[in-house]
Design an enzyme around this catalytic site. Structure first.
Site, PDB file in Angstrom:
ATOM      1  N   LYS A 129     -23.359  18.447  66.107  1.00  0.00           N
ATOM      2  CA  LYS A 129     -22.299  18.317  66.941  1.00  0.00           C
ATOM      3  C   LYS A 129     -22.397  17.144  67.904  1.00  0.00           C
ATOM      4  CE  LYS A 129     -20.149  21.965  64.593  1.00  0.00           C
ATOM      5  NZ  LYS A 129     -20.520  23.821  64.511  1.00  0.00           N
ATOM      6  N   HIS A 173     -29.809  31.841  55.024  1.00  0.00           N
ATOM      7  CA  HIS A 173     -29.731  31.870  56.288  1.00  0.00           C
ATOM      8  C   HIS A 173     -30.401  31.799  57.413  1.00  0.00           C
ATOM      9  CE1 HIS A 173     -25.611  29.177  56.193  1.00  0.00           C
ATOM     10  NE2 HIS A 173     -25.680  30.062  54.325  1.00  0.00           N
ATOM     11  N   THR A 217     -25.380  23.778  63.543  1.00  0.00           N
ATOM     12  CA  THR A 217     -25.406  22.661  63.538  1.00  0.00           C
ATOM     13  C   THR A 217     -25.022  22.559  64.191  1.00  0.00           C
ATOM     14  OG1 THR A 217     -23.240  24.685  62.759  1.00  0.00           O
ATOM     15  CG2 THR A 217     -24.627  23.374  61.503  1.00  0.00           C
ATOM     16  N   LYS A 277     -24.307  28.696  72.679  1.00  0.00           N
ATOM     17  CA  LYS A 277     -24.569  29.328  71.022  1.00  0.00           C
ATOM     18  C   LYS A 277     -24.922  30.368  71.276  1.00  0.00           C
ATOM     19  CE  LYS A 277     -28.163  26.773  70.982  1.00  0.00           C
ATOM     20  NZ  LYS A 277     -28.510  25.549  69.350  1.00  0.00           N
ATOM     21  N   ARG A 278     -25.308  30.885  70.357  1.00  0.00           N
ATOM     22  CA  ARG A 278     -25.093  32.576  70.389  1.00  0.00           C
ATOM     23  C   ARG A 278     -26.355  32.865  70.995  1.00  0.00           C
ATOM     24  NH1 ARG A 278     -27.560  35.652  66.774  1.00  0.00           N
ATOM     25  NH2 ARG A 278     -27.799  33.837  65.264  1.00  0.00           N
ATOM     26  N   LYS A 311     -33.497  31.858  70.244  1.00  0.00           N
ATOM     27  CA  LYS A 311     -32.831  29.961  71.323  1.00  0.00           C
ATOM     28  C   LYS A 311     -33.106  30.575  72.105  1.00  0.00           C
ATOM     29  CE  LYS A 311     -28.692  32.116  67.845  1.00  0.00           C
ATOM     30  NZ  LYS A 311     -28.780  30.610  67.231  1.00  0.00           N
TER      31      LYS A 311
END
Length: 816
Positions: free
Chosen positions: A664, A361, A660, A552-553, A558
């Site tokens: 969504k 992952h 993911t 998100k985290r 990111k």
């Protein structure tokens, strides 16, 4: 309800609710109270699930079918009640039943606490896969730990993240079935002792150990209206003894219970802080605890069918390692087969390699899990011996195939040399598995060509791809009922079980009447979110603005900081009245930072400080709003995602394995602004290039820039708007009480090389955001793009992912 049959079901449910309030809870059913009747409804729904669960388990044994054991240290299922109700097809029945008691089902649903069993994408993916395994009737179970406390409950105080206890089990849970008759002893520490067996062979046994008991706790996982119910089996640590009597008799009560408390800490909290030696030790104890308990349970099921030989073990058991957290499973199964079952090493190793498969992952080398040889040797001495033996035989084989290649041996070794030797858990998982998969096409390619290039050359065909997916039941049907109803009214409900049917929506994308209905659903969802924000934060937002979401985290790769720089740029343009195409915009942030991740926590403070400045500036008015929603979780995502216009998927190319959240959002009609990273690439391929806002350097560009020649200071000096935004951050515009507060963020970009290429992508990102605004002004165009995003998301169902695992990796067929 006019239907007598439905009325009978409603009355039966009402009777069950009141019976549970009285006899299970020991409470007076009158007057109906929300908390009691919520639990009464839960137990009544559970009754109906249990009957189907028993029938499903019988079918497993009757068919003597191969089973899948999905091992994950995280599951993030979200609230259970509505998921169960919809899986049973009882939503209208439940609404009617509680309405007769003067209650509202939606209010009862809010009584449920989000289960603290996972942290983020890894755990949410595992839960989607469990839903799809049940819906597709793939025989199997999820295995993990029943944590008393989730990772933490996030609050924001003066703009800073504060971590509190996420005590989700403080009042117990109606969904957790404690199986006290399934208790297994788990050993730690001690020593490995050699001895000679009756045949004169040298063998080993693990002696002088300390023990804790693992108690099985089940949480049911139903398929959608198919009568198939499987379960997650989660382990809870129980002390092997209540307390030390000797201490107690001396009056030392604390000493008496200390051993009990420490042993039960194993299942107390998800991801204990592992920056200290004690935290690392607890983390490894957690991993081995759930692995050892799971394999005792797997062997119990295997022996139940009276197999005379372990040769057929891989024909009955498929074990999927969800990341490296369960990778010690390989050494554990070898220990069982060699030490306890007296198999030869060669036979045991063949069984292992045929049993295990491993999902990677991460593409970040620093995120690949390692454990010190010293710690494993002290806690799991026999397992360290086994790992060394696996490594010795493996490297011996490599050396014979590639003589003289010392560099290759060093690259492939399961043990990294250095100041302190480390066991590379990913290497152990690769060597001990028959298949290794990435979770998006780009990610899998990076595994083969960069991260594990030498392994791929050594084992051609072992590496494959299974692109992640999400369950349409949770992420469209349940999270966005208005849109689900609209879709069903036009194309029918087959999409619920076969998401490819969404493609039929494309024929309606240019229909003005359908576009109008689509817009009305989106407006309704945005109004619902605005009310939620007002209730939670006391901040008013305008549903007519563009809802731009980055949830998100919090992590540097990111690139929440890139989004913040765009917000500051918009802020400056509005104040100077220099915007050509301005669309009023509300920018949402949500996500948790790891407690020990200083930079990520500082980014949260910056977001909140920018929000305070922007939202408090009368010159901006409603043209720009910034919102940070605390304690991001599944239930919050179910409110945010259906209301999103724009989905921010802006990670540095080549660093996000899949994602993911991107799926969504797109499934619910949000348009994506993103880089060519993770599953973004495949989303863009299916929704169409014209329906995706692309910007930024590619993965190969990033690799080239990291190799040398990248100068972020030159970009800073040459871009006026970027320079102004960074100078505002560094000189204290957003932190007048502490002007140097955000200096570490700016230094990471200018003085320390801008590793995540924020400045390199800034100009293209801001320009593409301008394109977003232009498109949003053309409402028919935007609506058409939104419809086509949803219509083309059929590929990203977790049902498709699970069937690929079943066919290509597990060799398992659905039950009839």
């Amino acid at each position: 309800m006019a239907n007598p049959e439905i009325n009978e079901i409603v009355e039966s449910l009402k009777d069950d609710i009141q019976r549970h309030v009285a006899l299970t809870l020991g409470s007076d059913p009158f007057p109906p109270r929300k908390g009691r009747y919520y639990l009464g409804l839960c137990y009544s729904v559970r009754d109906r699930l249990l009957g189907q669960w028993i029938e499903t388990q019988r079918s497993y044994y009757d068919s003597i079918t191969k089973r899948v054991y999905y091992m994950s240290l995280e599951f993030l299922p979200g609230r259970f009640l509505m998921n169960y109700i919809q899986a049973l097809g009882l939503e209208e029945v439940c609404r009617e039943a509680v309405r007769d008691f003067g209650l509202d089902l939606d209010e009862l649903l809010e009584e449920e606490w989000n289960p603290g069993l996972g942290n983020g994408g890894l755990g949410r993916l595992a839960s989607c896969y469990m839903d799809s395994m049940a819906t597709c009737k793939i025989p199997g179970y999820g295995y993990g730990i029943l944590y008393d406390y989730g990772i933490f409950y996030q609050t924001i105080v003066n703009g800073y993240q504060h971590e509190g206890c996420d005590n989700w089990l403080r009042q117990d849970s109606p969904w957790v079935l404690r199986r006290g008759h399934f208790m297994f002893r788990i050993n730690f520490y001690g020593r490995s002792e050699a001895y000679e067996d009756s045949a004169g062979h040298e063998r080993f046994r693990w002696v002088d150990t300390e023990s804790v008991m693992a108690m099985a706790c089940d949480i049911m996982v139903p398929g959608h209206q198919n009568g198939h119910v499987t379960n997650m089996r989660l382990w809870k640590a129980i002390s092997t003894r209540d307390f030390e009597l000797e201490h107690f008799n001396r009056g030392d009560y604390i000493g008496a219970v200390q051993a009990k408390v420490e042993s039960e800490n194993i299942s107390k909290v998800l991801y204990p802080n592992d920056t200290s030696p004690r935290g690392k030790e607890l983390r490894l104890r957690q991993q081995y605890f759930f692995v050892a308990a799971t394999f005792q349970d797997i062997l119990r099921r295997f022996r139940k069918n009276n197999y005379s030989s372990f040769d057929c073990f891989p024909d009955q058991v498929a074990v999927q390692l969800n990341d490296t957290h369960p990778a010690i499973s390989i050494a554990e199964l070898m220990r069982i087969l060699v030490d306890e079952e007296a198999l030869t090493w060669e036979s045991a190793w063949s069984i292992c390699q045929k049993t295990f498969s491993y999902t990677n992952h991460t593409v970040l080398p620093e995120a690949l899990e390692t454990w010190s040889v010293e710690l494993i040797g002290r806690m799991l001495p026999r397992h360290l011996q086994i790992i060394f033996e696996i490594n010795h035989r493996f490297l011996d084989d490599v050396g014979k195939r590639f003589p003289g290649r010392v560099d290759l041996l060093r690259s492939l070794s399961l043990v990294a040399e250095g100041d302190g030797k480390q066991v590379r858990m990913a290497h152990l998982a690769i060597v001990g598995s028959h298949t290794v998969n990435g979770v998006a096409e780009l990610h899998s390619q990076i595994l083969k060509t960069r991260l594990f290039k030498d392994f791929n050359a050594l084992y051609p065909g072992k590496f494959t791809n299974v692109t992640n997916g999400i369950t349409p039941r949770r992420w469209l049907m349940q999270a966005n009922p208005s849109l689900a109803e609209l879709i069903t009214s036009v194309i029918g409900d087959e999409w619920i079980h076969d998401l490819s049917h969404l493609s039929e929506l494309a024929a309606h994308a240019d229909d003005p009447e359908f576009q109008q209905r689509w817009q009305e659903v989106r407006k309704r969802n945005k109004k619902l979110l605005a009310r939620y924000v007002l209730r939670k934060l006391g901040v008013g937002i305008n549903p007519a603005t563009l809802f731009d979401m980055h949830i998100k985290r919090i992590h540097e790769y990111k690139r929440q900081i890139l989004n913040v720089l765009h917000v500051i740029t918009l802020y400056n343009r509005i104040r100077s009245e220099s915007l050509e195409h301005h669309v009023p915009r509300t920018v949402f942030f949500a996500g948790k930072a790891a407690p020990g991740y200083f930079q990520a926590k500082l980014i949260i403070k910056l977001i909140n400080s920018v929000a305070q400045a922007v939202n408090g500036d009368s010159a901006v008015g409603n043209d720009l709003r910034v919102v940070f929603l605390p304690n991001y979780c599944v239930s919050q995502a179910e409110k945010l995602i259906p209301a999103a216009d724009l989905s921010e998927q802006i990670s540095t190319a080549g660093m996000e394995a899949s994602g993911t959240g991107n799926m969504k959002f797109a499934l619910n009609g949000a348009l994506t602004i993103g880089t060519l990273d993770g599953a973004n690439i495949e989303i863009r391929e299916v929704v169409g290039e014209d329906n995706f806002f692309l910007f930024g350097h590619t993965e190969s560009d990033v690799h080239r820039l990291h190799s040398g020649g990248y100068d972020p200071v030159q970009i800073y000096e040459s871009n006026i708007e970027l320079k102004k935004a960074l100078d505002m951050i560094s000189t204290g515009f957003f932190s007048p009480e502490a002007p140097d507060l955000f200096r570490p963020i700016v230094d990471s970009l200018l003085a320390h090389g801008d590793y995540y290429l924020v400045l390199a992508d800034y100009a293209k990102y801001v320009a593409e955001q301008g394109n977003v605004s232009k498109c949003y002004e053309d409402r028919p165009l935007w609506t058409r793009m939104s419809i086509l995003n949803t219509a083309n998301m059929g590929k990203f169902s977790s049902d498709r992912s699970i069937m690929e695992y079943a066919r290509n990796i597990w060799n398992v067929s659905p039950l009839a």
